[in-house]
Design an enzyme around this catalytic site. Structure first.
Site, PDB file in Angstrom:
ATOM      1  N   GLY A  40       0.754  -4.943   0.785  1.00 56.24           N
ATOM      2  CA  GLY A  40      -0.531  -5.184  -0.128  1.00 56.24           C
ATOM      3  C   GLY A  40      -0.362  -5.695  -1.139  1.00 56.24           C
ATOM      4  O   GLY A  40      -1.276  -6.078  -1.929  1.00 56.24           O
TER       5      GLY A  40
ATOM      6  N   GLU B 161       4.606  -5.120   7.354  1.00 54.88           N
ATOM      7  CA  GLU B 161       3.760  -3.936   7.967  1.00 54.88           C
ATOM      8  C   GLU B 161       4.297  -3.981   9.563  1.00 54.88           C
ATOM      9  O   GLU B 161       4.160  -2.844   9.865  1.00 54.88           O
ATOM     10  CB  GLU B 161       2.371  -4.476   7.983  1.00 54.88           C
ATOM     11  CG  GLU B 161       1.692  -4.280   6.465  1.00 54.88           C
ATOM     12  CD  GLU B 161       1.767  -5.366   5.724  1.00 54.88           C
ATOM     13  OE1 GLU B 161       2.491  -6.030   5.882  1.00 54.88           O
ATOM     14  OE2 GLU B 161       0.842  -5.170   4.748  1.00 54.88           O
TER      15      GLU B 161
ATOM     16  N   ALA C 283       0.843  -1.288  -0.048  1.00 55.90           N
ATOM     17  CA  ALA C 283      -0.036   0.005   0.089  1.00 55.90           C
ATOM     18  C   ALA C 283       0.921   1.396  -0.008  1.00 55.90           C
ATOM     19  O   ALA C 283       1.902   1.004   0.423  1.00 55.90           O
ATOM     20  CB  ALA C 283      -0.859   0.029   1.142  1.00 55.90           C
TER      21      ALA C 283
ATOM     22  N   GLU D 127      -0.557  -9.365  -0.472  1.00 53.08           N
ATOM     23  CA  GLU D 127      -1.909  -9.447  -0.113  1.00 53.08           C
ATOM     24  C   GLU D 127      -2.952  -9.524  -1.406  1.00 53.08           C
ATOM     25  O   GLU D 127      -3.747 -10.184  -1.766  1.00 53.08           O
ATOM     26  CB  GLU D 127      -2.622  -8.444   0.626  1.00 53.08           C
ATOM     27  CG  GLU D 127      -1.850  -8.461   1.940  1.00 53.08           C
ATOM     28  CD  GLU D 127      -2.325  -7.250   3.032  1.00 53.08           C
ATOM     29  OE1 GLU D 127      -1.808  -6.280   2.909  1.00 53.08           O
ATOM     30  OE2 GLU D 127      -2.882  -7.622   3.891  1.00 53.08           O
TER      31      GLU D 127
HETATM   32  N1  CAA Z   1       4.453   3.231  -0.875  1.00 54.24           N
HETATM   33  C1  CAA Z   1       5.020   4.355  -1.264  1.00 54.24           C
HETATM   34  N2  CAA Z   1       6.220   4.493  -1.855  1.00 54.24           N
HETATM   35  C2  CAA Z   1       6.774   3.409  -2.060  1.00 54.24           C
HETATM   36  C3  CAA Z   1       6.665   2.215  -1.484  1.00 54.24           C
HETATM   37  C4  CAA Z   1       5.268   2.113  -0.744  1.00 54.24           C
HETATM   38  N3  CAA Z   1       5.025   0.984  -0.299  1.00 54.24           N
HETATM   39  N4  CAA Z   1       7.696   1.219  -1.898  1.00 54.24           N
HETATM   40  C5  CAA Z   1       8.630   1.958  -2.497  1.00 54.24           C
HETATM   41  N5  CAA Z   1       8.082   3.273  -2.621  1.00 54.24           N
HETATM   42  C6  CAA Z   1       8.689   4.264  -3.334  1.00 54.24           C
HETATM   43  C7  CAA Z   1      10.021   4.807  -2.487  1.00 54.24           C
HETATM   44  O1  CAA Z   1       9.718   5.813  -1.639  1.00 54.24           O
HETATM   45  C8  CAA Z   1      10.832   5.485  -3.597  1.00 54.24           C
HETATM   46  O2  CAA Z   1      10.412   6.422  -4.034  1.00 54.24           O
HETATM   47  P1  CAA Z   1      11.276   8.005  -4.165  1.00 54.24           P
HETATM   48  O3  CAA Z   1      12.108   7.496  -5.464  1.00 54.24           O
HETATM   49  O4  CAA Z   1      10.385   9.059  -4.500  1.00 54.24           O
HETATM   50  O5  CAA Z   1      12.167   8.132  -3.051  1.00 54.24           O
HETATM   51  C9  CAA Z   1      10.667   4.501  -4.907  1.00 54.24           C
HETATM   52  O6  CAA Z   1       9.352   3.877  -4.603  1.00 54.24           O
HETATM   53  C10 CAA Z   1      11.755   3.361  -4.800  1.00 54.24           C
HETATM   54  O7  CAA Z   1      11.942   2.813  -3.802  1.00 54.24           O
HETATM   55  P2  CAA Z   1      13.266   2.620  -2.782  1.00 54.24           P
HETATM   56  O8  CAA Z   1      14.132   3.643  -3.107  1.00 54.24           O
HETATM   57  O9  CAA Z   1      13.027   2.413  -1.354  1.00 54.24           O
HETATM   58  O10 CAA Z   1      13.805   1.386  -3.585  1.00 54.24           O
HETATM   59  P3  CAA Z   1      15.108   0.346  -3.095  1.00 54.24           P
HETATM   60  O11 CAA Z   1      15.298  -0.732  -4.243  1.00 54.24           O
HETATM   61  O12 CAA Z   1      15.762   0.825  -2.189  1.00 54.24           O
HETATM   62  O13 CAA Z   1      13.878  -0.620  -2.006  1.00 54.24           O
HETATM   63  C11 CAA Z   1      12.095  -1.733  -1.069  1.00 54.24           C
HETATM   64  C12 CAA Z   1      13.105  -1.337  -2.490  1.00 54.24           C
HETATM   65  C13 CAA Z   1      12.767  -2.700  -0.255  1.00 54.24           C
HETATM   66  C14 CAA Z   1      10.891  -2.347  -1.778  1.00 54.24           C
HETATM   67  C15 CAA Z   1      11.638  -0.553  -0.404  1.00 54.24           C
HETATM   68  O14 CAA Z   1      11.183   0.356  -1.440  1.00 54.24           O
HETATM   69  C16 CAA Z   1      10.617  -0.605   0.716  1.00 54.24           C
HETATM   70  O15 CAA Z   1      10.830  -1.120   1.611  1.00 54.24           O
HETATM   71  N6  CAA Z   1       9.324  -0.321   0.235  1.00 54.24           N
HETATM   72  C17 CAA Z   1       8.275  -0.396   1.314  1.00 54.24           C
HETATM   73  C18 CAA Z   1       7.792  -1.780   1.490  1.00 54.24           C
HETATM   74  C19 CAA Z   1       6.620  -1.960   2.622  1.00 54.24           C
HETATM   75  O16 CAA Z   1       6.778  -1.374   3.559  1.00 54.24           O
HETATM   76  N7  CAA Z   1       5.278  -2.114   2.233  1.00 54.24           N
HETATM   77  C20 CAA Z   1       4.136  -2.286   3.048  1.00 54.24           C
HETATM   78  C21 CAA Z   1       3.455  -1.193   2.975  1.00 54.24           C
HETATM   79  S1  CAA Z   1       2.088  -0.974   4.033  1.00 54.24           S
HETATM   80  C22 CAA Z   1       1.059  -2.002   3.495  1.00 54.24           C
HETATM   81  O17 CAA Z   1       0.955  -2.450   2.551  1.00 54.24           O
HETATM   82  C23 CAA Z   1      -0.139  -2.050   4.503  1.00 54.24           C
HETATM   83  C24 CAA Z   1      -1.165  -2.762   3.922  1.00 54.24           C
HETATM   84  O18 CAA Z   1      -1.540  -4.116   4.168  1.00 54.24           O
HETATM   85  C25 CAA Z   1      -2.724  -2.184   3.600  1.00 54.24           C
END
Ligand code: CAA
Length: 277
Positions: A128, A151, A83, A131
């Protein structure tokens, strides 16, 4: 989800939806591909994407031209990285609950889609994103993809059905480990625990997924819909109730032209020609 965020364009002879965050395609064999197209955000799911995904799914489910649906992510790095954290960061508790219900609703629609839905996992499938993949009926992943429910690392829990679907697919032991650790797991581990159905090299992912989809295109569509329905109902009720549903559905299938065609084609040593009725 009644309103579409996509622009509606009137074509000469068809209603064409002009997506903001998706790419959609239907090929000549009846395979629809829905690609979530926010590669700069690793295809993270914001509210607009969820709404469009729901609309695209409904459109594919209702189209006579579509037999099988594939959901994937744009680019070679990510299926869906979760998400959209930016959208969620300042939500109120009420907004967060509504957001979870919206995501759950979209994913429930995927799970109850009458046509087979395949997740083609081409990279990160996190939060998400996993999911979403779990709501699909079959998961094909490329080697090197990373899957997980991160999460709790954000002091949240999976909110789009993850606490329920993961344990039903892999069992409570693995589900608790994945959810509590928030670790990312390699696709090979996801395959080992049964979360991923098929694991293939990255450069063979599209071909392998299309091959699977083409196999499903050859099967009786009404029978596949009925089987998916029996499985879903069986998950909600107990074994006895599930078997009763199965027996009723088995009998009802004998009203379909396709079931006669399938059995007669076997006896006549020819390929069946299914009409979907
Ligand atoms: N939401 C918003 N933006 C996201 C994102 C997310 N879930 N995942 C990645 N992005 C964005 C980053 O912010 C980044 O944007 P900018 O270039 O503007 O800074 C871009 O995508 C590229 O990401 P990274 O620079 O972080 O890329 P990386 O290769 O270094 O890392 C990653 C990749 C490990 C997937 C890392 O991006 C990450 O940890 N993302 C978040 C994963 C996460 O926590 N997902 C769960 C979200 S909560 C959820 O899903 C709740 C639910 O069940 C409803």
């Amino acid at each position: 989800m009644n309103d579409s965020s996509s622009d509606v364009v009137l074509d000469d002879d068809a209603l064409v939806l002009d997506w903001q965050h998706l790419l959609t395609d239907v090929d000549e064999s009846g395979i629809a591909t829905i690609t979530i197209n926010r590669p700069k955000a690793l295809n993270a799911l914001n509210s607009e994407v969820l709404e469009e995904l729901n609309d695209a799914l409904v459109e594919a489910a209702m189209s006579d031209d579509v037999k099988v649906i594939i959901i994937t992510g744009a680019g070679d790095k990510s299926f869906v990285a979760g998400a959209d954290i930016g959208e969620m960061a300042d939500m109120t508790p009420v907004e967060a609950r509504d957001h979870a219900l919206t995501g759950q609703g979209v994913f429930a629609n995927i799970e109850s889609c009458p046509k087979p839905v395949i997740a083609m996992i081409n990279g990160f499938a996190l939060g998400g994103g996993l999911e979403l993949a779990m709501a699909c009926h079959i998961r094909v992943a490329c080697e090197g993809a990373k899957l997980g429910l991160p999460e709790t690392g954000l002091a949240l829990i999976p909110g789009f059905g993850g606490t329920q679907r993961l344990m039903r697919i892999v069992g409570t032991g693995v589900a608790r480990e994945w959810i509590l650790t928030a670790d990312m797991f390699d696709a090979s581990e996801a395959h080992r625990v049964g979360l991923v159905n098929r694991l293939v090299p990255a450069d063979e992912l599209l071909e392998a997924t299309m091959k699977l989809a083409k196999t499903l295109c050859k099967r009786g569509p009404v029978a596949m819909e009925t089987a998916l329905d029996c499985i879903r109902r069986g998950l909600e009720g107990g074994q006895t109730q599930g078997e009763n549903t199965e027996a009723d559905a088995f009998g009802i299938l004998f009203t379909s032209e396709d079931s006669r065609e399938g059995m007669h084609a076997f006896l006549e040593k020819r390929k069946p020609a299914y009409k979907g009725c």
